[in-house]
Design a protein around this motif. Sequence first.
Motif, PDB file in Angstrom:
ATOM      1  N   ILE A 111      40.336  81.142   6.637  1.00 61.95           N
ATOM      2  CA  ILE A 111      39.280  81.897   7.326  1.00 61.95           C
ATOM      3  C   ILE A 111      38.324  82.533   6.319  1.00 61.95           C
ATOM      4  O   ILE A 111      37.106  82.439   6.450  1.00 61.95           O
ATOM      5  N   ILE A 112      38.889  83.160   5.262  1.00 64.60           N
ATOM      6  CA  ILE A 112      38.029  83.799   4.252  1.00 64.60           C
ATOM      7  C   ILE A 112      37.096  82.775   3.621  1.00 64.60           C
ATOM      8  O   ILE A 112      35.886  82.973   3.504  1.00 64.60           O
ATOM      9  N   THR A 113      37.679  81.640   3.223  1.00 66.94           N
ATOM     10  CA  THR A 113      36.877  80.630   2.540  1.00 66.94           C
ATOM     11  C   THR A 113      35.801  80.057   3.453  1.00 66.94           C
ATOM     12  O   THR A 113      34.648  79.893   3.054  1.00 66.94           O
ATOM     13  N   LEU A 114      36.185  79.759   4.708  1.00 64.84           N
ATOM     14  CA  LEU A 114      35.199  79.233   5.657  1.00 64.84           C
ATOM     15  C   LEU A 114      34.081  80.241   5.881  1.00 64.84           C
ATOM     16  O   LEU A 114      32.901  79.896   5.898  1.00 64.84           O
ATOM     17  N   ALA A 115      34.461  81.525   6.052  1.00 68.12           N
ATOM     18  CA  ALA A 115      33.453  82.550   6.312  1.00 68.12           C
ATOM     19  C   ALA A 115      32.458  82.607   5.159  1.00 68.12           C
ATOM     20  O   ALA A 115      31.246  82.642   5.362  1.00 68.12           O
ATOM     21  N   HIS A 116      32.973  82.579   3.933  1.00 68.97           N
ATOM     22  CA  HIS A 116      32.072  82.641   2.781  1.00 68.97           C
ATOM     23  C   HIS A 116      31.199  81.400   2.674  1.00 68.97           C
ATOM     24  O   HIS A 116      30.012  81.472   2.383  1.00 68.97           O
ATOM     25  N   ALA A 117      31.801  80.234   2.977  1.00 72.31           N
ATOM     26  CA  ALA A 117      31.058  78.991   2.814  1.00 72.31           C
ATOM     27  C   ALA A 117      29.968  78.832   3.871  1.00 72.31           C
ATOM     28  O   ALA A 117      28.978  78.157   3.647  1.00 72.31           O
ATOM     29  N   TRP A 118      30.169  79.442   5.051  1.00 72.47           N
ATOM     30  CA  TRP A 118      29.227  79.202   6.148  1.00 72.47           C
ATOM     31  C   TRP A 118      28.307  80.377   6.443  1.00 72.47           C
ATOM     32  O   TRP A 118      27.410  80.258   7.280  1.00 72.47           O
ATOM     33  N   VAL A 119      28.504  81.511   5.768  1.00 70.73           N
ATOM     34  CA  VAL A 119      27.740  82.703   6.148  1.00 70.73           C
ATOM     35  C   VAL A 119      26.241  82.502   5.958  1.00 70.73           C
ATOM     36  O   VAL A 119      25.434  82.980   6.754  1.00 70.73           O
ATOM     37  N   ALA A 120      25.857  81.738   4.932  1.00 75.66           N
ATOM     38  CA  ALA A 120      24.432  81.537   4.688  1.00 75.66           C
ATOM     39  C   ALA A 120      23.762  80.803   5.853  1.00 75.66           C
ATOM     40  O   ALA A 120      22.592  81.022   6.150  1.00 75.66           O
ATOM     41  N   TYR A 121      24.522  79.939   6.551  1.00 76.40           N
ATOM     42  CA  TYR A 121      23.965  79.181   7.669  1.00 76.40           C
ATOM     43  C   TYR A 121      23.616  80.106   8.835  1.00 76.40           C
ATOM     44  O   TYR A 121      22.747  79.801   9.632  1.00 76.40           O
ATOM     45  N   ALA A 122      24.362  81.201   8.958  1.00 79.61           N
ATOM     46  CA  ALA A 122      24.238  82.042  10.146  1.00 79.61           C
ATOM     47  C   ALA A 122      23.088  83.034  10.033  1.00 79.61           C
ATOM     48  O   ALA A 122      22.580  83.502  11.046  1.00 79.61           O
ATOM     49  N   ILE A 123      22.679  83.353   8.812  1.00 79.78           N
ATOM     50  CA  ILE A 123      21.679  84.411   8.657  1.00 79.78           C
ATOM     51  C   ILE A 123      20.326  84.006   9.228  1.00 79.78           C
ATOM     52  O   ILE A 123      19.691  84.773   9.942  1.00 79.78           O
ATOM     53  N   LEU A 124      19.887  82.780   8.932  1.00 77.83           N
ATOM     54  CA  LEU A 124      18.513  82.415   9.277  1.00 77.83           C
ATOM     55  C   LEU A 124      18.220  82.455  10.774  1.00 77.83           C
ATOM     56  O   LEU A 124      17.211  83.040  11.161  1.00 77.83           O
ATOM     57  N   PRO A 125      19.060  81.884  11.648  1.00 80.98           N
ATOM     58  CA  PRO A 125      18.737  81.987  13.080  1.00 80.98           C
ATOM     59  C   PRO A 125      18.646  83.440  13.557  1.00 80.98           C
ATOM     60  O   PRO A 125      17.732  83.784  14.308  1.00 80.98           O
ATOM     61  N   ILE A 126      19.574  84.301  13.104  1.00 74.15           N
ATOM     62  CA  ILE A 126      19.525  85.701  13.521  1.00 74.15           C
ATOM     63  C   ILE A 126      18.261  86.357  12.974  1.00 74.15           C
ATOM     64  O   ILE A 126      17.550  87.072  13.677  1.00 74.15           O
ATOM     65  N   TYR A 127      17.965  86.073  11.716  1.00 74.62           N
ATOM     66  CA  TYR A 127      16.776  86.630  11.088  1.00 74.62           C
ATOM     67  C   TYR A 127      15.518  86.247  11.866  1.00 74.62           C
ATOM     68  O   TYR A 127      14.660  87.092  12.125  1.00 74.62           O
TER      69      TYR A 127
END
Lengths: 330, 267
Positions: free
Chosen positions: A197-213
């Motif tokens: 979970i930690i590794t996935l969260a770190h690897a995918w967090v950049a993908y999630a920022i742009l739509p929210i932004y």
Amino acid sequence: MAETTVESQGPTPGQEAAARTNIGLLQRLDWVRGYLLMTPTILLMCGLLIAPLASLFLRSFWTQHGFEIDKTFTLHNYWELIAPSDEVTWWSGIPFPLKNPAYAIVIVKSLLISLGATVAVLLIAYPMAYFLAFRVVRHKMLWLIIITIPFWTSYLLRVFAWKIILGYNGVINSGLIWLGVIDKPLEFLLYNPLSVIITLAHAWVAYAILPIYVSLEKIDRSLLEAATDLGDRPWERFLHVTLPLSLPGVIASTLMVFIPTVGDYVTPTLVGGPTGVMVGNTIQTLFGQRNDGPLGAALSAVVMLIVTLLVCLFLWAVGYRKMQKREAAQ
Amino acid sequence: MSRRWDFLTFYGLGFVVFLYAPVLLLPLFSFNDSIFAIFPLKGFTLSAYQQLADDTKLQGAVWNSIVVGICVALISTTFGLLAAMAVTRYRLPGKGPVVGTIMLPLVIPSIILGVALLVLVRQVFDIELSLWCVGAGHVLLCVPFSMLVLISRLEGFDKNLEEAAQDLGENGWMTFWRVTFPLALPGVISSLLMSFTTSFDEYVLAFFLSGIDQTLPIYLWSMLRFPQRLPITLALGSSILIASTIIVVISEVLRRRGVQSEKPTGL
């Protein structure tokens, strides 16, 4: 050119009707030309996407006997995945009364791990997107580039970095020993669902920022001022105005992280260990060592079906259609 | 809003550290004179990089990845540009489902795409696995990306420019070369670079579809499994990171320059 002259002279009714049919014909031709331009790409995707998925799906109805494939239609593979049994297997407090519980368990485990990673990603990404949308004034492009770079660099290496960090002989353990906090390495850091979970969260967090932004950036700032003028405190203003208006972005991010991580292969293989195995590993084993492609195909089909159903359920639950209509109305 | 040093600003800076620190450990330990990636750091050494330079099998893998990456970039950008022009320039009935289908590889797990392509290649057509198959798989992954990048670029400039060219007597082909293509060029270059890095870094499809010839991620994966080869793995990883970061920065700067509105499709 002809149309301009017609306009300047003032069209007779007959000419006007002729012009209208011409435009109608042109419009029809217009979409034909559009699709002609699109044809190569459509054909390419038929060959590389539809045909492989169709043959995978077809295979799920066949049977593997050693190196031979029996091509008679059967639902046997799907039955293997869900066949009930009197013996109940328990996993994490959930009963699985199945003959082959391993498949159902690995699917549920993958969904839970992905869910955990998605929630973690949203919690980390939302404040960052908020920061980018409301605090960063100068060098906005620089910030956006900085958070997008890791998104395009080697996934393999980003995951491997966590193996170095969490490992028995890893950065955290050696660092803590060096600082004198612990005497011997902590063993619970690596090779379990949490490390996945930690590794996935770190690897995918950049993908999630742009739509929210993007959805935060679109919010009309006068709405926020209105909320303040009407007596909302900052925290209330966030709950009443900002958060609801940014939900489309949050939903997009949720899907962008949840859908692909369910079937992730690299992360569970590198940092998951025996307890952190996910369904991608099972599919790979079925096609590889187990040499049972048809069963692997059935498992793939079931996973895609479940994920699609969950996504539809999720979109229905959050009222996505209403949200879209509201956005269209604005 | 004014610039304030509040919680959110610290969060922003902390986030960047969180995002980069794990990856930056690779170059840090690659210069460390130890076969483990552990603190405290020992002496500084370049021996791992020396070993890299001497590894001929690695050089073969790098070369394969570059060739596949360049082919994938050119092919997927061409197909992406055609589709992006069709989507932005014409009113297409049924556009939603068609575009949605093309975007599917973005959400289907690559392991499933991998086994599906493997079934098609091996069991339906019975073709030998090769770098061609890897390239085909990577084109499948890259076309949606190229299309997204190019759609946001083509939507960003004035369509009247093309109509003006046609009114002034240019035919469709010349309008494309003298107006559309130059205006789309930053998007095209960005799409080429992104497709190249995607292909260059892709492991799962390459794992299923490559035959005897290895690509760089497959070689890297085989090294990740051997703890005693850690220093050289770290050196290789650092080199890959530096190379792809340079490519990505160029492509990002090009992509964001001149696109006025940030669209969700632009990722």
